[in-house]
Design a protein around this motif. Structure first.
Motif: not given
Length: 255
Positions: A118-139
Motif C-alpha cells: 500500500f505504502r509503496s504504491a502511493l509513494e513511488t507514484q508520488s516520486i515519479k511526479d516529484l522528479v520533474s518539479t524538484i528544486t535545488v533548494e528541495n534537494i
C-alpha cells in the motif's frame, strides 16, 4: 525490547487547555457549540497521545490499557478516553475483550506485506511526479535530512532516527503536493511503524536505511524517475527481509 520515548509534551498541554475550556458551564448555543468542538478536539488529542505511545512501543504489544489510569493521568472523563480507544481499535492497534479487558494489539505479521505494498504504491507514484518539479533548494533540504540521519545512526539514537526517517518521507510527498496521501499513509501504517522500530537496533540497520535514502535522492537529483521509483520501492520492501529474525527475538509481540 528496546525502550522508546513517548510523545510530544505539547499534546499534554493541549489536553490541559481543552479540559479547562470544556469545564465551563454555559447555556447559550454559541458556547455550547464551542464546548462540543473542544470535546471532539479532546478526544483527538487523547487518541494522538495513545497512538504515539503505542507506535513508539512505549506501550508494548500485549500490555493492558487501563481507562481509569488514563483518565487520572490526563485529568479527563471516561467518554473521550473510550472514544479514542475505540478509534484505535478500528485501526487494529488495540484489542478489546469483554471478559478480560483491553490491551495493545500484537503486530500483525500477515498484514505487514500489505502495508508495504500500500505504502509503496502511493509513494513511488508520488516520486515519479516529484522528479520533474524538484528544486535545488528541495534537494539541499533532503541532503540535510540525510546528514541528520547519519548523525543519529552513528550515535545509535533510534528514536531521533525514526523521527528523521518520517520527516524524510513526509517531505518527499509534501514537496510532490501529495500531503493528503502522506496523511493517509501515516494513519494506516501503525503496525509497520512498530515493526520498523524493532528493526532499528539491528547492527548496521540505520546506516543501511540512510544509504537507501541517499540512493533515492541521488536518482531524483539526476531526474531519473525510473531509478528513483525502483530505489524507493526496494527501500520500502527491504524492511520485510528481517521478519523471521525479529519473530525469533520478539515472538510474543507478533500475531
Amino acid at each position: 525490547m528496546p525502550e522508546h520515548k513517548t510523545v510530544d509534551p505539547q499534546l499534554y498541554q493541549t489536553i490541559s487547555d481543552l479540559h479547562k475550556a470544556g469545564g465551563i458551564s454555559v447555556e447559550d448555543s454559541a458556547s455550547s457549540k464551542l464546548i462540543a468542538r473542544n470535546s471532539r478536539r479532546l478526544t483527538t488529542h487523547i487518541y494522538d497521545i495513545l497512538r504515539q505511545e503505542i507506535v513508539s512501543l512505549a506501550r508494548q504489544p500485549g500490555s493492558p490499557i487501563n481507562e481509569n489510569q488514563i483518565c487520572t493521568a490526563l485529568n479527563v472523563s471516561r467518554t473521550p478516553v473510550r472514544e479514542a480507544i475505540l478509534k484505535l481499535k478500528d485501526e487494529g492497534l488495540i484489542e478489546i475483550f469483554p471478559q478480560s479487558g483491553t490491551r495493545v494489539a500484537p503486530i500483525s505479521l500477515s498484514g505487514l506485506a500489505n502495508l508495504v505494498f500500500f505504502r509503496s504504491a502511493l509513494e513511488t507514484q508520488s516520486i515519479k511526479d516529484l522528479v520533474s518539479t524538484i528544486t535545488v533548494e528541495n534537494i539541499a533540504a533532503l541532503n540535510d535530512m540525510i546528514a541528520q540521519q547519519y548523525f543519529h545512526a552513528r550515535h545509535n539514537d533510534c528514536d531521533n532516527f525514526h523521527l528523521a526517517d518520517e520527516r524524510f518521507h513526509e517531505f518527499l510527498l509534501t514537496t510532490a503536493n501529495r500531503k493528503i496521501i502522506w496523511d493517509k499513509i501515516d494513519r494506516e501504517k501503525g503496525d509497520l511503524d512498530r515493526f520498523r522500530r524493532l528493526t532499528l537496533p539491528l547492527l548496521g540497520q540505520m546506516l543501511d536505511v540512510t544509504q537507501e535514502h541517499q540512493n533515492i535522492v541521488s536518482a531524483i537529483e539526476m531526474r531519473d524517475a525510473d531509478i528513483a521509483m525502483t530505489a524507493l520501492r526496494d527501500h520500502l520492501g527491504n524492511v520485510l527481509s528481517v521478519v523471521q529474525l525479529l519473530k525469533g527475538r520478539h515472538q510474543f509481540v507478533f500475531s
